[in-house]
Design a protein around this motif. Structure first.
Motif, PDB file in Angstrom:
ATOM      1  N   VAL A   1       1.146  -1.202  -0.177  1.00 14.39           N
ATOM      2  CA  VAL A   1       0.089   0.478   0.301  1.00 14.39           C
ATOM      3  C   VAL A   1       1.182   1.242   0.165  1.00 14.39           C
ATOM      4  O   VAL A   1       1.392   1.417   1.217  1.00 14.39           O
ATOM      5  CB  VAL A   1      -1.166  -0.077   1.440  1.00 14.39           C
ATOM      6  N   THR A   2       1.204   1.943  -1.358  1.00 14.87           N
ATOM      7  CA  THR A   2       1.828   2.955  -0.744  1.00 14.87           C
ATOM      8  C   THR A   2       0.733   4.778  -1.591  1.00 14.87           C
ATOM      9  O   THR A   2      -0.157   4.394  -1.875  1.00 14.87           O
ATOM     10  CB  THR A   2       2.803   2.978  -1.671  1.00 14.87           C
ATOM     11  N   VAL A   3       1.027   5.418  -0.745  1.00 19.81           N
ATOM     12  CA  VAL A   3      -0.027   7.133  -0.883  1.00 19.81           C
ATOM     13  C   VAL A   3       1.826   7.618  -1.722  1.00 19.81           C
ATOM     14  O   VAL A   3       2.904   8.148  -1.083  1.00 19.81           O
ATOM     15  CB  VAL A   3      -0.397   7.891   0.877  1.00 19.81           C
ATOM     16  N   HIS A   4       1.176   8.636  -2.178  1.00 18.90           N
ATOM     17  CA  HIS A   4       2.166   9.819  -3.321  1.00 18.90           C
ATOM     18  C   HIS A   4       2.942  11.157  -1.772  1.00 18.90           C
ATOM     19  O   HIS A   4       1.961  10.788  -0.746  1.00 18.90           O
ATOM     20  CB  HIS A   4       1.791  10.837  -3.455  1.00 18.90           C
ATOM     21  N   ALA A   5       3.600  10.724  -1.338  1.00 16.96           N
ATOM     22  CA  ALA A   5       4.721  11.438  -0.326  1.00 16.96           C
ATOM     23  C   ALA A   5       3.848  12.522   0.129  1.00 16.96           C
ATOM     24  O   ALA A   5       3.573  13.112   1.115  1.00 16.96           O
ATOM     25  CB  ALA A   5       5.930  12.015  -0.844  1.00 16.96           C
ATOM     26  N   ALA A   6       3.340  13.456  -1.291  1.00 12.93           N
ATOM     27  CA  ALA A   6       2.533  14.245  -0.658  1.00 12.93           C
ATOM     28  C   ALA A   6       1.714  14.951  -0.187  1.00 12.93           C
ATOM     29  O   ALA A   6       0.781  16.006   0.055  1.00 12.93           O
ATOM     30  CB  ALA A   6       2.413  15.968  -2.538  1.00 12.93           C
TER      31      ALA A   6
END
Length: 211
Positions: free
Chosen positions: A90-95
């Motif tokens: 699961v990954t979310v954009h850093a910003a």
């Protein structure tokens, strides 16, 4: 933002994510796992004003990235239990972290997995923030570990898990075994949650479908 099932497991579709913005970006160019995303509704970049810390090599074409992806998850059947699906990455954009996008993506994906016929969904986490977020998504610590610092959480695909407060605290306390690797914020977070107990489930399979 809108949710989209990119593909079920085995269909071979891939995502090209900017490795400077997304953890595990390289895992999404593998075709075998299923994938789902939260993306912008009109194709605009997920974070137009975001400035990466490093430039891309000349050999990498930035136009190849799926810039409208805000968050992504990959998943596949458990190798030993086909009725269970594992959320792999699961990954979310850093910003865009801290906006509750990851939990929404998990809720939506679990709802699709229930429709697809899976009985249960599992995920392994390696930090207390992810542990807490998954409990808010209806998962519960199983008492099992997949590695030195990875704890197994599970939920029925169609409804939140029943959470044992003591087992919840047991999982949190396990992160203290690697206390030297926890940041000050993580140590404070663990201490506060140990005192408070399990969080209330937010969203869930049914509410994830509400817009």
């Amino acid at each position: 933002m809108e949710y989209a099932l990119v593909c079920p497991p085995g269909e071979g579709e891939t995502l090209r994510l900017d490795y400077r913005a997304f953890a595990y970006a390289g895992k999404f160019v593998v075709g075998a796992p299923g994938k789902s995303v939260i993306r912008t509704p009109d194709g605009r970049p997920a974070a137009p004003d975001w400035e990466p810390d490093e430039p891309l090599p000349d050999t990498v074409d930035p136009a190849a990235f799926d810039e409208d992806v805000i968050a992504a998850v990959s998943f596949s059947s458990d190798r030993t239990d086909p009725a269970c699906c594992r959320l792999r990455y699961v990954t979310v954009h850093a910003a865009r972290r801290g906006e509750g996008i990851g939990p929404r993506l998990i809720d939506e994906t679990v709802a699709d997995l229930a429709v697809a016929g899976f009985d249960r969904v599992r995920i392994a986490v390696n930090n207390p923030f992810a542990y807490e977020a998954c409990h808010k998504c209806g998962f519960a610590y199983t008492g099992e570990r997949t590695g030195i610092a990875e704890l197994e959480l599970e939920r029925p695909a169609g409804s939140p898990a029943d959470v044992d407060p003591e087992r919840y605290r047991e999982g949190l306390a396990a992160f203290r075994e690697t206390d030297g690797e926890l940041s000050r914020a993580e140590r404070r977070f663990v201490a506060e949650r140990l005192e408070r107990g399990p969080p209330q489930v937010e969203g869930g399979t049914d509410s994830a479908r509400e817009r």
